[in-house]
Scaffold this motif. Structure first.
Motif: not given
Lengths: 386, 386
Positions: A256-275
């Motif tokens: 019943r458990a869902t495991y999510y990725g890390d918010v911090s690496s998601h956001l840092s990847n956004l910065i790398i990819k988009h900016l």
């Protein structure tokens, strides 16, 4: 009369001061001849179910003081599903000659208190239930703040203050620091106090009380890059879009458990990819609730006091209550404990009020800082020529 | 004579004690009438290039003591490409009346020392170069250990000890803690000392000196789950497969830089996906080199001493040397500084020797613990009934 026996049961994740409350209960228990023994349930409610009770009142005083400063839960904690087990728990409390039970935890644990009280009433036995609040997330209702929050807040604030010094030493990247707190942004908000460390504090703070807007986030980061060359972003682990979807993809569903990725690496990847700009992610995670070096002094003191107040409430004949912390009005910080009916606390999640979040949704208000400062305590002020 | 002027230039990422070495240089400089001024280059070598020099010798003593305890680099640090700029740097040193230059950093910075010395020799000017070692990674050759390592090691060891207490409170998951160190596993290895905190320490430690084997890793984790229900894994950020490929996918390539995902979340995802078991990832990252609360006492003391020794070496007329730290043989821990030709240090990366890594490649040897213990210092021992 032989004296009453107390049983402490820890629920949910530890805080940096859960053992300080336990210390308060044991120390206060030892100070009253009406209390015979203080037991701890090994591993939470399951310790009661399988008969593993630890006699804490036999600890000598030097060991007891060390208990106050231990991270984690020294007796263990549990996250057991208790539905349907309450009558059996009451039988075991009677069998083990427990007169007073003290579940220690957050909203869910206060629900346990309420259900246990119902089962006790139905069984017609004389057992008292006193809830002891505990959560680093600070999301318990009806109190000014929860034991455990001040230390998590201090850990996050000082760590972010130190990271700001590191990043401003060579401003070539945006650093995203993820902090715990699930749906509540209390710990993330507290990092604003890092400004008193002397490097301006975090540039941006994102709390789960506001829906995450990726375009606004990237524009915010671009502005930091343009004006300062680099900076520090704090993000709560519970960030989600306006429709309630978490901003991180599910990694895997196991039962019943869902495991999510890390918010911090998601956001840092956004910065790398988009900016196209360097970004790092830091996620101290459990370190933030286990750190002993960065505990808040007031938090340790208050956690102990909450434990002591629980014993006094039990001796006064109270039951079905949680010990609360209320701030004494006025300019000088002070608290007093009170007693709150567990019915008023159970399963309610207290989020940051609107008055504590800035208009842009990427920082806090001066009002929040005034509120949080005494809980965190004074932070070190670092020398810099930058 | 007017007295000599010193210029300190920081290179690479800060450590928790880089300012302690700076303090040592300034304090020792102030104690010798032969030294007129100690300057810091704002933001590393670029501070020299654009003329931003900070006069540190004008600090009053109370401020100077606070400098010793500041995180980050109080004067800023740089990672500039200096190839081709050395003759210009020499001209600027002459123009700014600098007699002694002290580049502070790791292997790359010692290469800068060597190239700067060559340019000085070619220009035929009388400027001395004394390198001051600094790295949390501990990968500088020819010395027993580098200033900065003891504090990073203490941060990692105590934090992991605290996380062990948290995890054993409710052993329902494997927690993977990622530590810094690039190609060298010195910091990861030091977390073995967390066993002295009282919860057994980390169950597994993976260092980049050994090729990562995914099957062996999953088998190791399964064993921890089967025997203990949960546990703590430490992983170095630099883990790679036998062919040298990093175990994490590249997120993005921006110009010449490649950004990789986090090792800790990669490993925790492996556990979730392959073993169907809960796993968390923690990555304190920069917090581990910026923490002031968890600095190692011997590291602070030695970093200061290295700075003082650099000044004394300069006054003795030395040049082209790095200050070293050597351990005094015997049962009682002690160090002495010496001087090492920068040619012997430049661009050499010192990895963990085989005698410090266990046979399975998932932990350290008793020999390593004996070596590392005095650098980390005594860790707190936590009370627990688990």
């Amino acid at each position: 009369m032989a004296g009453k026996n107390i049983l402490v049961m820890h629920g949910g994740g530890p805080t940096a001061v859960i053992n300080a409350s336990l210390y308060g209960i044991v120390a206060e228990g030892k100070a009253h001849s009406e209390i015979a023994h203080v037991y701890g349930a090994h591993g939470g409610p399951s310790g009661l179910m399988n008969g593993t009770l630890i006699d804490l009142s036999s600890m000598d005083d030097s060991e007891l003081v060390r208990l106050r400063d231990a991270p984690g839960s020294a007796i263990g904690t549990g996250r057991d599903a208790l539905a349907g087990h309450y009558p059996a728990m009451v039988e075991l409390l009677v069998k083990n000659k427990i007169d007073i039970v003290m579940p220690t935890g957050g909203n869910g644990t206060m629900n346990t208190c309420a259900l246990l009280q119902e089962a006790i009433n139905e069984a017609g036995v004389d057992i008292q239930v006193i809830g002891v609040p505990k959560t680093m997330d600070n999301d318990i209702a009806e109190i000014d703040h929860a034991p455990g929050y001040g230390s998590a807040a201090r850990y996050a604030a000082q760590s972010v203050g130190e990271v700001c010094c590191d990043v401003h030493s060579m401003p070539i990247h945006i650093v995203v620091v993820e902090v715990m707190g699930r749906a509540a942004g209390w710990v993330a908000a507290a990092t604003a106090l890092a400004e008193t460390c002397g490097q301006g504090g975090p540039d941006l703070i994102y709390m789960p009380e506001r829906a995450f807007d990726q375009d606004a986030f990237l524009a915010d980061c671009q502005r930091i890059i343009d004006t300062k060359g680099g900076g520090v972003v704090v993000a709560s682990e519970g960030l989600h879009y306006a429709d309630g979807t978490p901003i991180v993809e599910p990694v895997m569903e196991v039962e019943r458990a869902t495991y999510y990725g890390d918010v911090s690496s998601h956001l840092s990847n956004l910065i790398i990819k988009h900016l196209g700009y360097k970004a790092r992610s830091e996620k101290p995670g459990l370190l933030g609730r286990a750190s002993t070096a960065l505990r808040s002094e007031s938090d340790v003191r208050e956690a102990e006091e909450v434990g002591r107040a629980a014993v006094r409430a039990a001796l006064a004949g109270e039951t079905g209550k949680m010990v609360g912390i209320q701030r004494i009005p006025g300019d000088v910080y002070g608290i007093e404990t009170n007693l709150i009916d567990v019915e008023r606390v159970r399963m309610i999640e207290r989020l940051l009020p609107d008055t504590f979040i800035n208009e842009a949704g990427n920082g806090v208000t001066p009002e929040f800082k005034t509120w949080a400062a005494p809980l965190v305590g004074e932070l070190p002020r670092f020398v810099s020529f930058l």
